[in-house]
Motif scaffolding. Structure first.
Motif, PDB file in Angstrom:
ATOM      1  N   ALA A 102     -14.397  -4.969  -3.671  1.00  0.00           N
ATOM      2  CA  ALA A 102     -13.035  -5.441  -3.422  1.00  0.00           C
ATOM      3  C   ALA A 102     -12.308  -4.506  -2.463  1.00  0.00           C
ATOM      4  O   ALA A 102     -11.573  -4.955  -1.574  1.00  0.00           O
ATOM      5  N   HIS A 103     -12.501  -3.197  -2.628  1.00  0.00           N
ATOM      6  CA  HIS A 103     -11.899  -2.220  -1.717  1.00  0.00           C
ATOM      7  C   HIS A 103     -12.410  -2.431  -0.290  1.00  0.00           C
ATOM      8  O   HIS A 103     -11.619  -2.472   0.667  1.00  0.00           O
ATOM      9  N   GLU A 104     -13.727  -2.592  -0.139  1.00  0.00           N
ATOM     10  CA  GLU A 104     -14.292  -2.773   1.201  1.00  0.00           C
ATOM     11  C   GLU A 104     -13.886  -4.123   1.800  1.00  0.00           C
ATOM     12  O   GLU A 104     -13.684  -4.238   3.013  1.00  0.00           O
TER      13      GLU A 104
ATOM     14  N   GLY B 195      -8.437  -6.312   7.064  1.00  0.00           N
ATOM     15  CA  GLY B 195      -7.465  -5.641   7.913  1.00  0.00           C
ATOM     16  C   GLY B 195      -6.728  -4.458   7.338  1.00  0.00           C
ATOM     17  O   GLY B 195      -5.834  -3.912   7.996  1.00  0.00           O
ATOM     18  N   LEU B 196      -7.068  -4.023   6.132  1.00  0.00           N
ATOM     19  CA  LEU B 196      -6.296  -2.960   5.498  1.00  0.00           C
ATOM     20  C   LEU B 196      -6.892  -1.580   5.762  1.00  0.00           C
ATOM     21  O   LEU B 196      -8.097  -1.377   5.608  1.00  0.00           O
ATOM     22  N   PRO B 197      -6.058  -0.606   6.109  1.00  0.00           N
ATOM     23  CA  PRO B 197      -6.497   0.785   6.172  1.00  0.00           C
ATOM     24  C   PRO B 197      -6.357   1.423   4.790  1.00  0.00           C
ATOM     25  O   PRO B 197      -5.857   0.797   3.848  1.00  0.00           O
ATOM     26  N   HIS B 198      -6.778   2.666   4.666  1.00  0.00           N
ATOM     27  CA  HIS B 198      -6.442   3.412   3.462  1.00  0.00           C
ATOM     28  C   HIS B 198      -4.931   3.615   3.423  1.00  0.00           C
ATOM     29  O   HIS B 198      -4.269   3.671   4.469  1.00  0.00           O
TER      30      HIS B 198
ATOM     31  N   ASP C 166       0.083   2.047  -6.393  1.00  0.00           N
ATOM     32  CA  ASP C 166      -0.605   0.984  -7.121  1.00  0.00           C
ATOM     33  C   ASP C 166      -1.758   0.362  -6.342  1.00  0.00           C
ATOM     34  O   ASP C 166      -2.415  -0.552  -6.843  1.00  0.00           O
ATOM     35  N   SER C 167      -2.015   0.845  -5.139  1.00  0.00           N
ATOM     36  CA  SER C 167      -2.967   0.173  -4.258  1.00  0.00           C
ATOM     37  C   SER C 167      -4.407   0.609  -4.482  1.00  0.00           C
ATOM     38  O   SER C 167      -4.705   1.800  -4.625  1.00  0.00           O
ATOM     39  N   ILE C 168      -5.307  -0.362  -4.434  1.00  0.00           N
ATOM     40  CA  ILE C 168      -6.736  -0.072  -4.480  1.00  0.00           C
ATOM     41  C   ILE C 168      -7.209   0.572  -3.186  1.00  0.00           C
ATOM     42  O   ILE C 168      -8.291   1.164  -3.133  1.00  0.00           O
ATOM     43  N   MET C 169      -6.388   0.507  -2.145  1.00  0.00           N
ATOM     44  CA  MET C 169      -6.748   1.112  -0.871  1.00  0.00           C
ATOM     45  C   MET C 169      -6.361   2.592  -0.812  1.00  0.00           C
ATOM     46  O   MET C 169      -6.667   3.273   0.161  1.00  0.00           O
ATOM     47  N   ASN C 170      -5.703   3.084  -1.837  1.00  0.00           N
ATOM     48  CA  ASN C 170      -5.321   4.494  -1.931  1.00  0.00           C
ATOM     49  C   ASN C 170      -6.409   5.240  -2.695  1.00  0.00           C
ATOM     50  O   ASN C 170      -6.588   5.046  -3.893  1.00  0.00           O
ATOM     51  N   LYS C 171      -7.141   6.105  -2.003  1.00  0.00           N
ATOM     52  CA  LYS C 171      -8.257   6.826  -2.614  1.00  0.00           C
ATOM     53  C   LYS C 171      -7.864   8.200  -3.145  1.00  0.00           C
ATOM     54  O   LYS C 171      -8.709   8.937  -3.654  1.00  0.00           O
ATOM     55  N   ARG C 172      -6.588   8.561  -3.036  1.00  0.00           N
ATOM     56  CA  ARG C 172      -6.163   9.880  -3.509  1.00  0.00           C
ATOM     57  C   ARG C 172      -6.397   9.999  -5.014  1.00  0.00           C
ATOM     58  O   ARG C 172      -6.091   9.067  -5.765  1.00  0.00           O
TER      59      ARG C 172
ATOM     60  N   GLU D 119       0.555  -4.780   1.733  1.00  0.00           N
ATOM     61  CA  GLU D 119      -0.845  -4.991   2.101  1.00  0.00           C
ATOM     62  C   GLU D 119      -1.206  -6.467   2.056  1.00  0.00           C
ATOM     63  O   GLU D 119      -1.955  -6.964   2.910  1.00  0.00           O
ATOM     64  N   LEU D 120      -0.690  -7.166   1.069  1.00  0.00           N
ATOM     65  CA  LEU D 120      -0.990  -8.591   0.951  1.00  0.00           C
ATOM     66  C   LEU D 120      -0.523  -9.346   2.191  1.00  0.00           C
ATOM     67  O   LEU D 120      -1.193 -10.281   2.650  1.00  0.00           O
ATOM     68  N   GLU D 121       0.583  -8.935   2.755  1.00  0.00           N
ATOM     69  CA  GLU D 121       1.067  -9.576   3.980  1.00  0.00           C
ATOM     70  C   GLU D 121       0.042  -9.444   5.107  1.00  0.00           C
ATOM     71  O   GLU D 121      -0.211 -10.395   5.860  1.00  0.00           O
ATOM     72  N   ILE D 122      -0.590  -8.272   5.206  1.00  0.00           N
ATOM     73  CA  ILE D 122      -1.624  -8.055   6.224  1.00  0.00           C
ATOM     74  C   ILE D 122      -2.852  -8.907   5.919  1.00  0.00           C
ATOM     75  O   ILE D 122      -3.442  -9.530   6.817  1.00  0.00           O
ATOM     76  N   VAL D 123      -3.263  -8.948   4.650  1.00  0.00           N
ATOM     77  CA  VAL D 123      -4.427  -9.745   4.247  1.00  0.00           C
ATOM     78  C   VAL D 123      -4.230 -11.209   4.625  1.00  0.00           C
ATOM     79  O   VAL D 123      -5.143 -11.862   5.156  1.00  0.00           O
TER      80      VAL D 123
END
Length: 224
Positions: free
Chosen positions: A162-164, A170-173, A178-184, A200-204
């Motif tokens: 899902a992250h990939e 179109g999403l960067p880290h 709350d984001s799954i794209m945040n790897k911190r 992020e959903l807007e970009i998706v």
């Protein structure tokens, strides 16, 4: 009677996974299409995943099913689902991916538009940190960045695809808590509770429409 008892598991297995009876299908590939969940029926857009399993990699249909279920959850607000449309075996030379050259080469000949190609490997090394491994990557072929695919290591948890896919859409880290794209590193929210935040959903959504419009992706009208 004994013969019937011996045959019963095979018959029940064939009902759930008919391809186990097809002599043209490798046994380890047989159930990736039949025994993984199809697009949820309420999704407007159903995107095909073409899988490629490296000889020596140990992912199973159950492993892929868990990845799909989590992707369904995250992409529900985008009205997108995914379904496995096919699988093939690839050479053992790609089972352990050490280099960027291997990442380029694995999809060079097999890339096609309309579906997302997903490569399942045993080990995926971090090309930026010697000795480190990663769980997955969204990779663009360096000589032609329009060609891109996802590579997943067998050590990945059920949230990795899902992250990939987020990167594919179109999403960067990010740094959204709350984001799954945040790897911190952080304890809250737990990985399985992380989502695409509204920004992020807007970009998706924009990337979804752009890829469907230019043919990078096609939606499957009649999911299995």
């Amino acid at each position: 009677m004994l013969g019937l008892l011996v045959m019963l598991p095979l018959v029940l297995g064939a009902q759930q996974c008919p391809s186990v009876l097809d002599p043209a299908v490798e046994p380890r590939l047989a159930c990736f299409v039949d025994a993984t969940p199809a697009c949820p029926p309420d999704r407007r857009y159903c995107v095909g995943l073409q899988l490629h399993l490296a000889d020596g990699a140990e992912q199973t249909p159950a492993w892929m099913a868990a990845e799909l279920e989590h992707a369904f959850k995250l992409f529900a607000p985008a009205d997108v689902g995914f379904t496995v449309v096919g699988i093939d075996a690839i050479s053992a030379e790609f089972a352990v991916m050490h280099t960027a050259d291997q990442r380029d080469e694995v999809g060079r000949q097999q890339f096609t538009r309309g579906v997302i190609h997903v490569y399942l490997v045993a080990q995926l090394d971090d090309v930026d940190i010697p000795g480190a491994q990663i769980r997955g990557v969204h990779w663009r072929q360096r000589s032609n960045t329009d060609k891109r695919w996802i590579i997943l290591s067998q050590i990945g948890s059920n949230v990795v695809m899902a992250h990939e896919l987020g990167h594919f859409f179109g999403l960067p880290h990010s740094r959204y808590t709350d984001s799954i794209m945040n790897k911190r590193p952080r304890e809250q929210p737990p990985w399985d509770a992380r989502v695409f935040v509204p920004q992020e959903l807007e970009i998706v959504l924009k990337q979804r429409d752009a890829m469907l419009r230019d043919g990078s992706l096609e939606t499957i009208s009649s999911p299995r």
